[in-house]
Write an enzyme that holds these catalytic residues in place. Structure first.
Site, PDB file in Angstrom:
ATOM      1  N   TYR A 118       0.983  -1.197  -0.142  1.00 33.28           N
ATOM      2  CA  TYR A 118       0.220   0.115   0.048  1.00 33.28           C
ATOM      3  C   TYR A 118       0.828   1.302   0.040  1.00 33.28           C
ATOM      4  CZ  TYR A 118      -3.904   3.182   0.703  1.00 33.28           C
ATOM      5  OH  TYR A 118      -4.723   4.154   0.418  1.00 33.28           O
ATOM      6  N   GLN A 139     -10.885   0.055   0.452  1.00 44.28           N
ATOM      7  CA  GLN A 139     -11.241  -0.746  -0.717  1.00 44.28           C
ATOM      8  C   GLN A 139     -10.237  -1.505  -1.237  1.00 44.28           C
ATOM      9  OE1 GLN A 139     -11.735   2.447  -0.372  1.00 44.28           O
ATOM     10  NE2 GLN A 139     -11.272   3.922  -1.995  1.00 44.28           N
ATOM     11  N   ASN A 161      -3.558   5.904   5.991  1.00 42.82           N
ATOM     12  CA  ASN A 161      -4.575   6.801   6.852  1.00 42.82           C
ATOM     13  C   ASN A 161      -5.413   5.861   7.806  1.00 42.82           C
ATOM     14  OD1 ASN A 161      -6.668   5.966   5.457  1.00 42.82           O
ATOM     15  ND2 ASN A 161      -6.839   7.975   4.367  1.00 42.82           N
ATOM     16  N   SER A 209       5.733   9.418  13.724  1.00 38.43           N
ATOM     17  CA  SER A 209       7.158   8.994  13.662  1.00 38.43           C
ATOM     18  C   SER A 209       7.681   9.506  14.857  1.00 38.43           C
ATOM     19  CB  SER A 209       7.734   9.714  12.408  1.00 38.43           C
ATOM     20  OG  SER A 209       9.093   9.150  12.137  1.00 38.43           O
ATOM     21  N   GLN A 269      12.229  14.664  11.929  1.00 41.99           N
ATOM     22  CA  GLN A 269      10.959  13.967  12.381  1.00 41.99           C
ATOM     23  C   GLN A 269       9.679  14.887  12.452  1.00 41.99           C
ATOM     24  OE1 GLN A 269      10.567  10.705  11.965  1.00 41.99           O
ATOM     25  NE2 GLN A 269      12.769  11.132  11.199  1.00 41.99           N
ATOM     26  N   HIS A 279       7.380  15.640   9.410  1.00 46.21           N
ATOM     27  CA  HIS A 279       6.445  14.652   8.745  1.00 46.21           C
ATOM     28  C   HIS A 279       4.992  14.954   9.259  1.00 46.21           C
ATOM     29  CE1 HIS A 279       8.771  11.395   7.047  1.00 46.21           C
ATOM     30  NE2 HIS A 279       9.585  11.686   7.929  1.00 46.21           N
ATOM     31  N   GLU A 308      11.469   4.935  17.837  1.00 47.17           N
ATOM     32  CA  GLU A 308      11.610   4.468  16.233  1.00 47.17           C
ATOM     33  C   GLU A 308      12.887   4.753  15.790  1.00 47.17           C
ATOM     34  OE1 GLU A 308       9.252   6.656  13.686  1.00 47.17           O
ATOM     35  OE2 GLU A 308       9.164   5.567  12.043  1.00 47.17           O
ATOM     36  N   HIS A 309      13.432   5.993  15.955  1.00 54.93           N
ATOM     37  CA  HIS A 309      14.955   6.346  15.390  1.00 54.93           C
ATOM     38  C   HIS A 309      15.616   6.700  16.827  1.00 54.93           C
ATOM     39  CE1 HIS A 309      12.327   7.410  11.913  1.00 54.93           C
ATOM     40  NE2 HIS A 309      12.919   6.836  11.177  1.00 54.93           N
ATOM     41  N   ASP A 327      16.761   7.379   5.948  1.00 53.97           N
ATOM     42  CA  ASP A 327      15.406   7.205   5.543  1.00 53.97           C
ATOM     43  C   ASP A 327      15.443   6.927   4.068  1.00 53.97           C
ATOM     44  OD1 ASP A 327      13.737   7.702   7.682  1.00 53.97           O
ATOM     45  OD2 ASP A 327      13.675  10.042   7.185  1.00 53.97           O
ATOM     46  N   GLU A 350      -1.766 -36.244  29.182  1.00 54.57           N
ATOM     47  CA  GLU A 350      -2.451 -35.214  28.732  1.00 54.57           C
ATOM     48  C   GLU A 350      -3.696 -35.596  28.223  1.00 54.57           C
ATOM     49  OE1 GLU A 350      -0.664 -33.007  25.726  1.00 54.57           O
ATOM     50  OE2 GLU A 350       0.662 -31.807  26.970  1.00 54.57           O
ATOM     51  N   HIS A 398      -2.716 -39.939  20.109  1.00 55.71           N
ATOM     52  CA  HIS A 398      -1.221 -39.425  20.033  1.00 55.71           C
ATOM     53  C   HIS A 398      -0.521 -40.408  20.369  1.00 55.71           C
ATOM     54  CE1 HIS A 398      -3.218 -35.260  19.633  1.00 55.71           C
ATOM     55  NE2 HIS A 398      -1.838 -34.865  19.311  1.00 55.71           N
TER      56      HIS A 398
END
Lengths: 440, 440
Positions: B139, B200, B223, B246, B268, B271, B336-337, B370, B424, B429
């Site tokens: 995506y 969709q 999103n 981020s 950062q 963003h 994250e970073h 990046d 068990e 088994h």
């Protein structure tokens, strides 16, 4: 009335094969709105009230009263005593199985779970640092499906990965403890254990309470409440897969004794009425022999009723044109357990792309893998082997990228990064790269 | 009115540090019931109606009309033409970045993504077979946050893993195509591309339609609708993490030019207003110098307004006692970073346990990572680096356990499995194991 187990008979040559095959495979996880809402409420209460809520739900759902969560913690001495109280054969079996499982997962760590790095021609260092999770929670179901082997299969990979603390939760309805489960926790080196379960136990592990430390990941099977709770806390903590009913697919060329294959089909079917056992075979006479073995062996088994329901409702014996076609169908199913019961298992193995675990040759019954061959028995179900993997050391580690750009590297990379950052309209990114360039 | 960026100033020595620090870190993914319901409806419609529903939603949400989904497919020629239409500098930058990213992920595959096996003393074979996913969906967001670098970062690891088919979806509101995104798809070797997006597109990839093939896993950012759709189809297909805003954390000992660090914090912050930039430093004078650099550099940046909102609302400059304390706080944040902007980055690196990517030394700006250093820029956010990892080759492969028990092995393992299975209450088994024992 005699109990009968008659798996659906299909042939890939029939006109209606495709439709009937699809229908038999169909399974979908019901999401039950009522359960979802009750679980959301339980999670919220535990997050807000901590220990008090856990105690309240434990009393309500497990019929187990306690003054404090301390009273619900199992001490290391209790776990050890449970182990020592077992018959010698069970003690030996647990230790033997644990040693095999540990050694397989050590090989796994060595093959795929170690840090690595290299330097490029500019002296820039690139790599990946592998570190264990700090603390994990293991959910162990109580009641009738209390499996000590699951304790080993969840705790040992975490141990081998180097996880600092392993917290086990296991419900003990009305206070009834399963000594094999406690003994397995001792053998597997569980750090702490609490006799709590359900969504409240998942919540306690995910959020932490006064007495239960917050973990980084929760693994282990459970009922619909536990599964729903795990899905909801995902993101807050890591989780393993949500498992569907167990499945076995046997690819047979007709060379294995039919009794062995029949018993292997039973050994998934006995788990659960929704479990699925399927045989794929190009030899029609062999399929008859397996059905005959099913009829003959079924009455001898204590769980015959569950087995019959599972085989009648979800089982199938499928006649294929040849072994190649059987392999292609196996890839469509992407089964949890895949037995290649053939004289030439290594001929077919390369054709098999999707399966949780592949059992090669007549001697490799799936039950050996369940307990003690070494590989994990927590496997992807319901076709998710198309994109997921057995539980293992990798699930109890995480990886961090390591980058150390040299001054020379910063010149080359900076020019490129600047162009791309400008193209994306991220000028601060571009400037950060430019600042590192030597002034011409 | 002059734009000002004043990150929160904190000192670990203040009495209220803990409370203010926690408050600043706090972020929770809002689940919006209305979005959830609309997404559920969209998924259902696509599952039922296929192409027709995808076309209807594409017209409604993207203002893009088409007679058929074929009309929304981008041909390989179009992707190539987009690449060839770019200025030389951008073509070179894309190819350079792709080569670095490919070579890092090839090293990753070699280190951790290959099959392995061994035989034990009984001749029993144990191992793990690593196979690529058959088909994945990527995506790519459209509109203002259309990042060609994300195309490279998602498609190239899939390619290196050996994925057979990579399907890209990218919404093109009112038909507006981003040539850099199309060019990146060409460079990254995307198999097919469709100009669809939103829930969709996720549904089409997860279920398949007449024109869009069903995939095994969906990765890539989006999103709130895309995130919600990915969560809902999880289980049906694999997904990567659901990303939060981020984050960058800079650990500085005061030896890096303050301008460099200020610009890294900006990169950062630019963003997204919810992005988080934090500096940890034991040198109070240096913190002042960074604030001064922020004031001086901010006005020069086109995205100054977003940067100021992000730094004022979520940024922090934290004065610590020493670098050791800074490392301990970094582990709590699990960013994250993580930049280690120090003269001695290798002194501090071993103390750092939780981070998506670790950038060592003054030259290693996060922006180089990046775009083109090589490691992936898809990283765990919101503290999930405690239990999860950068996107990589492992995410586009799956593992199957391989077990071939020898006749001798079946004797030993069978006896053990029988004991545990009986314990068990799973007698089939146990019997499956017993049947393989040689008659004494």
């Amino acid at each position: 009335m005699t109990l009968q187990a008659r798996p659906l008979r299909l042939s890939t040559q029939s006109a209606d094969f495709e439709a009937r095959f699809r229908q038999r495979l169909h399974w979908s996880a019901d999401t039950n709105a009522e359960i979802e809402q009750r679980v959301a409420d339980i999670l919220h209460a535990v997050q807000q009230e901590g220990d008090a809520a856990v105690l309240r739900f434990t009393e309500r759902f497990d019929g187990l009263q306690a003054q404090s969560l301390q009273a619900l913690e199992l001490t290391q001495d209790e776990l050890k005593a449970a182990f020592e109280g077992l018959p010698e054969a069970q003690r030996h079996a647990l230790e033997f199985a644990a040693a095999r499982i540990r050694s397989y997962h050590e090989a796994q760590k060595k093959a795929a779970g170690e840090s690595w790095s290299y330097r490029d021609e500019d002296g820039t260092l690139l790599g990946q640092k592998v570190t264990p999770l700090d603390r994990v929670g293991i959910y162990v179901p109580g009641g009738k499906a209390a499996y000590p082997s699951s304790v080993l299969m969840n705790a040992l990979p975490a141990h081998v990965a180097g996880v600092g603390e392993i917290i086990m939760v296991v419900p003990t309805p009305r206070g009834e403890k399963n000594p094999l489960v406690l003994a397995a926790a001792h053998v597997a080196g569980v750090s702490r254990a609490f006799t709590i379960g359900g969504a409240q136990a998942v919540a306690a592990l995910a959020y932490g309470t006064e007495s239960i430390p917050r973990v980084d990941k929760i693994t282990g099977p459970g009922n619909a409440y536990v599964a729903s709770a795990k899905k909801r806390v995902f993101g807050q903590v890591g989780i393993d897969m949500i498992a569907g009913p167990s499945e076995i697919l046997v690819l047979a060329d007709g060379s294995t004794p039919a009794d062995w294959v029949a018993m292997d089909l039973f050994s998934q079917a006995e788990h659960d009425e929704l479990a699925q056992s399927i045989l794929l075979c190009p030899d029609a006479a062999y399929i008859e022999a397996v059905q005959e073995a099913i009829d003959r062996l079924l009455p001898s088994l204590p769980r015959a009723e569950i087995i019959a329901k599972s085989l009648n409702g979800r089982g199938a014996l499928i006649h294929t044109c040849d072994m190649e076609e059987a392999c292609a169908i196996a890839n469509r199913i992407a089964p949890e357990h895949l037995e290649v019961s053939s004289r030439e298992p290594h001929r077919w193995e390369p054709l098999l792309r999707h399966a949780g675990a592949i059992f090669l040759g007549a001697y490799t019954s799936e039950s050996l893998g369940d307990y003690c061959a070494g590989p994990n028995h927590v496997l992807p179900t319901s076709g998710t082997a198309r994109f997921s993997s057995p539980l293992g050391v990798l699930d109890f580690q995480k990886r961090s990228s390591i980058i150390e750009v040299s001054e020379a590297g910063a010149q080359k990379l900076g020019a490129i990064a600047h162009v791309l950052a400008e193209g994306e309209g991220l000028q601060a990114h571009g400037q950060a790269a430019l600042l590192r360039l030597r002034k011409a």
